[in-house]
Design an enzyme around this catalytic site. Structure first.
Site, PDB file in Angstrom:
ATOM      1  N   HIS A   8       0.832  -1.203   0.000  1.00 21.14           N
ATOM      2  CA  HIS A   8       0.000   0.000   0.000  1.00 21.14           C
ATOM      3  C   HIS A   8       0.863   1.248   0.000  1.00 21.14           C
ATOM      4  CE1 HIS A   8      -0.351   0.662   4.687  1.00 21.14           C
ATOM      5  NE2 HIS A   8       0.889   0.587   4.282  1.00 21.14           N
ATOM      6  N   GLU A  25      -0.617  -4.907  11.665  1.00 27.41           N
ATOM      7  CA  GLU A  25       0.108  -4.467  10.470  1.00 27.41           C
ATOM      8  C   GLU A  25       1.587  -4.803  10.593  1.00 27.41           C
ATOM      9  OE1 GLU A  25      -0.377  -0.603   7.821  1.00 27.41           O
ATOM     10  OE2 GLU A  25       0.969  -0.233   9.496  1.00 27.41           O
ATOM     11  N   HIS A  35       3.342  -5.122   3.685  1.00 26.27           N
ATOM     12  CA  HIS A  35       3.198  -5.540   5.082  1.00 26.27           C
ATOM     13  C   HIS A  35       2.775  -7.004   5.132  1.00 26.27           C
ATOM     14  CE1 HIS A  35       3.561  -1.662   7.086  1.00 26.27           C
ATOM     15  NE2 HIS A  35       2.821  -1.139   6.115  1.00 26.27           N
ATOM     16  N   ASP A  82      -5.141 -10.616  -0.402  1.00 29.16           N
ATOM     17  CA  ASP A  82      -3.833 -11.267  -0.275  1.00 29.16           C
ATOM     18  C   ASP A  82      -2.999 -11.105  -1.547  1.00 29.16           C
ATOM     19  OD1 ASP A  82      -1.822 -12.726   0.975  1.00 29.16           O
ATOM     20  OD2 ASP A  82      -2.621 -14.648   0.288  1.00 29.16           O
ATOM     21  N   HIS A  83      -1.742 -10.694  -1.361  1.00 26.08           N
ATOM     22  CA  HIS A  83      -0.808 -10.472  -2.474  1.00 26.08           C
ATOM     23  C   HIS A  83      -1.291  -9.383  -3.425  1.00 26.08           C
ATOM     24  CE1 HIS A  83       0.994 -14.108  -0.937  1.00 26.08           C
ATOM     25  NE2 HIS A  83       2.006 -13.969  -1.766  1.00 26.08           N
ATOM     26  N   CYS A 137       5.583   5.495   4.901  1.00 25.85           N
ATOM     27  CA  CYS A 137       4.381   4.888   4.309  1.00 25.85           C
ATOM     28  C   CYS A 137       3.834   5.717   3.155  1.00 25.85           C
ATOM     29  CB  CYS A 137       3.309   4.682   5.379  1.00 25.85           C
ATOM     30  SG  CYS A 137       3.668   3.271   6.435  1.00 25.85           S
ATOM     31  N   HIS A 182       4.927  -0.019  -0.505  1.00 27.11           N
ATOM     32  CA  HIS A 182       5.705  -0.910   0.364  1.00 27.11           C
ATOM     33  C   HIS A 182       4.747  -1.974   0.882  1.00 27.11           C
ATOM     34  CE1 HIS A 182       3.843   1.933   3.116  1.00 27.11           C
ATOM     35  NE2 HIS A 182       3.854   0.947   3.993  1.00 27.11           N
TER      36      HIS A 182
HETATM   37 NI    NI Z   1       2.528   0.826   5.568  1.00 27.05          NI
END
Ligand code: NI
Length: 154
Positions: free
Chosen positions: A34, A143, A61, A99-100, A53, A59
């Protein structure tokens, strides 16, 4: 040889009425990318508020999601909900979408919604509520191993 206690369990006699209400929890894992960014703010403000972020190239998580369901213990199974079934439904309704994925680019709900952990847990609630055996009681979304948010649908 069946002792009295086992016999009671088999015949379901002596069970509380109503049955106790218990909360059961399944933990699932997913990863996603995100970028935290509010287009209503200028670049400098975005960098100041969101720091790393706000990286334009995104990037990732490794998220951990705890899904808690509340209900009465079933007198036959002794379960509130089959947690294998809960896992399967979470995979179907949540992980299949997230997911992914790049949350900003791949998930329509985040086109105009900043994918903070707070907003993400609310979106997950929307995806899950009404689809689980028992009542969705609480979501906890990690997270990072140090940061989590909780949501109870309020
Ligand atoms: Ni982040």
């Amino acid at each position: 040889m069946v002792n009295d206690f086992a016999l009671d369990a088999l015949t379901l006699s002596g069970l509380p009425n109503p049955m106790p209400t218990v909360t059961v929890t399944r933990r699932v894992h997913f990863n996603a990318a995100h970028r935290l960014h509010n287009p209503a703010l200028n670049d400098e403000e975005n960098r100041r508020i969101f720091g790393l972020c706000n990286n334009p190239n995104y990037h990732g998580h490794n998220y951990e999601l705890e899904v808690s369901v509340e209900g009465e213990v079933d007198p036959i199974t002794g379960y509130v909900a089959d947690l294998g079934k809960v896992k399967q439904l979470v995979e179907e309704h949540v992980l299949a979408q997230l997911d992914h994925k790049n949350l900003n680019l791949d998930v329509p709900r985040f086109r105009d919604l900043n994918p903070t952990t707070e907003n993400l847990v609310v979106v997950i609630w929307e995806l899950l509520d009404g689809h689980l055996p028992g009542r969705l009681k609480k979501l906890v979304l990690w997270e990072t191993p140090r940061n989590c948010v909780e949501y109870t649908g309020g």
